[in-house]
Design a protein around this motif. Sequence first.
Motif, PDB file in Angstrom:
ATOM      1  N   ALA A  98       0.843  -1.196   0.000  1.00  0.00           N
ATOM      2  CA  ALA A  98       0.000   0.000   0.000  1.00  0.00           C
ATOM      3  C   ALA A  98       0.878   1.247   0.000  1.00  0.00           C
ATOM      4  N   GLY A  99       0.308   2.340  -0.485  1.00  0.00           N
ATOM      5  CA  GLY A  99       1.060   3.588  -0.550  1.00  0.00           C
ATOM      6  C   GLY A  99       1.580   4.052   0.797  1.00  0.00           C
ATOM      7  N   ASP A 100       0.800   3.820   1.854  1.00  0.00           N
ATOM      8  CA  ASP A 100       1.221   4.256   3.190  1.00  0.00           C
ATOM      9  C   ASP A 100       2.462   3.521   3.681  1.00  0.00           C
ATOM     10  N   ASP A 101       2.743   2.349   3.100  1.00  0.00           N
ATOM     11  CA  ASP A 101       3.889   1.543   3.529  1.00  0.00           C
ATOM     12  C   ASP A 101       5.089   1.686   2.591  1.00  0.00           C
ATOM     13  N   LYS A 102       4.991   2.584   1.618  1.00  0.00           N
ATOM     14  CA  LYS A 102       5.984   2.653   0.555  1.00  0.00           C
ATOM     15  C   LYS A 102       7.400   2.936   1.058  1.00  0.00           C
ATOM     16  N   GLU A 103       7.565   3.844   2.002  1.00  0.00           N
ATOM     17  CA  GLU A 103       8.912   4.210   2.435  1.00  0.00           C
ATOM     18  C   GLU A 103       9.647   3.018   3.037  1.00  0.00           C
ATOM     19  N   PHE A 104       8.939   2.232   3.846  1.00  0.00           N
ATOM     20  CA  PHE A 104       9.566   1.038   4.413  1.00  0.00           C
ATOM     21  C   PHE A 104       9.885   0.029   3.314  1.00  0.00           C
ATOM     22  N   VAL A 134      13.484  -1.821   2.080  1.00  0.00           N
ATOM     23  CA  VAL A 134      13.699  -3.254   1.864  1.00  0.00           C
ATOM     24  C   VAL A 134      14.199  -3.500   0.442  1.00  0.00           C
ATOM     25  N   ALA A 135      13.545  -2.860  -0.530  1.00  0.00           N
ATOM     26  CA  ALA A 135      13.907  -3.059  -1.941  1.00  0.00           C
ATOM     27  C   ALA A 135      15.342  -2.646  -2.219  1.00  0.00           C
ATOM     28  N   SER A 136      15.781  -1.538  -1.629  1.00  0.00           N
ATOM     29  CA  SER A 136      17.148  -1.076  -1.875  1.00  0.00           C
ATOM     30  C   SER A 136      18.165  -2.077  -1.351  1.00  0.00           C
ATOM     31  N   ARG A 137      17.874  -2.701  -0.221  1.00  0.00           N
ATOM     32  CA  ARG A 137      18.782  -3.711   0.323  1.00  0.00           C
ATOM     33  C   ARG A 137      18.790  -4.970  -0.550  1.00  0.00           C
ATOM     34  N   MET A 138      17.642  -5.316  -1.097  1.00  0.00           N
ATOM     35  CA  MET A 138      17.582  -6.478  -1.980  1.00  0.00           C
ATOM     36  C   MET A 138      18.337  -6.217  -3.279  1.00  0.00           C
ATOM     37  N   GLN A 139      18.207  -5.011  -3.804  1.00  0.00           N
ATOM     38  CA  GLN A 139      18.921  -4.679  -5.031  1.00  0.00           C
ATOM     39  C   GLN A 139      20.424  -4.666  -4.809  1.00  0.00           C
ATOM     40  N   LEU A 140      20.861  -4.215  -3.645  1.00  0.00           N
ATOM     41  CA  LEU A 140      22.288  -4.245  -3.328  1.00  0.00           C
ATOM     42  C   LEU A 140      22.813  -5.677  -3.263  1.00  0.00           C
ATOM     43  N   ALA A 141      21.917  -6.618  -2.989  1.00  0.00           N
ATOM     44  CA  ALA A 141      22.300  -8.031  -2.945  1.00  0.00           C
ATOM     45  C   ALA A 141      22.142  -8.700  -4.309  1.00  0.00           C
ATOM     46  N   LEU A 200       4.005  -9.902  -0.539  1.00  0.00           N
ATOM     47  CA  LEU A 200       2.855  -9.118  -0.095  1.00  0.00           C
ATOM     48  C   LEU A 200       3.179  -8.478   1.252  1.00  0.00           C
ATOM     49  N   PHE A 201       3.311  -7.154   1.262  1.00  0.00           N
ATOM     50  CA  PHE A 201       3.530  -6.422   2.502  1.00  0.00           C
ATOM     51  C   PHE A 201       2.146  -6.105   3.071  1.00  0.00           C
ATOM     52  N   TRP A 202       1.790  -6.812   4.152  1.00  0.00           N
ATOM     53  CA  TRP A 202       0.422  -6.786   4.635  1.00  0.00           C
ATOM     54  C   TRP A 202       0.265  -5.863   5.838  1.00  0.00           C
TER      55      TRP A 202
END
Length: 205
Positions: free
Chosen positions: A15-21, A25-32, A65-67
């Motif tokens: 959801a949009g409200d959870d985007k920053e978190f 997470v995505a940036s750490r996954m991309q670094l890996a 799914l970020f729930w």
Amino acid sequence: MSKLSTLRDYFLSHAGDDKEFVKSVASRMQLAGRETFLDEWSIDYGESIPGAIAQALRHHEAIVLFWSQAALESAWVRREFNSAISRFIEEEERALLVVRLDQTEVPELVRDMKWIDGRDMDPDFVASAVMGMKGNERLIAMQNALDELGIQMQYFPGYGILLACPRCGATVDKLTGWHESDFRRDDEYAGARCTICGWHDGGEV
């Protein structure tokens, strides 16, 4: 080796409200070295948003799914979840992961699955759990990915390691170090400054 540790690309449903978190997470996954589909980063201007999402859902190996309460109330997240469930049931090679961000009960269709506890909002833990990595495996993967991509990094006394400007994304060749002395307190300060946007930060050395 677990199935998760061999997966290379992930669709991050949130959801949009959870985007920053989720971005953390995505940036750490991309670094890996993992590919992540995040609408804000992955959809180009002028591109059909529903079309890009539908294509990503068809081709990515794992749906994450970020729930949360916000996700429960999001029509987009519900659509993505329904599509993910269908592909997860029909295609054995697909993976479906649930990251729980608050106390909202997970959907009934995945209630029997072990979910990832993201309620502490720790992006390092969540990224490692999503990728099926333990201990230093994520750090090793990050170093290998940086080596393969040839990404330049630089250490700036007073700040630390930078590979880009945190504000505008300018590469390290556009960053400069700075140093100041406070003779009254006999303190030394240093840090980094971006020559493009003017961002600067640092601390005592």
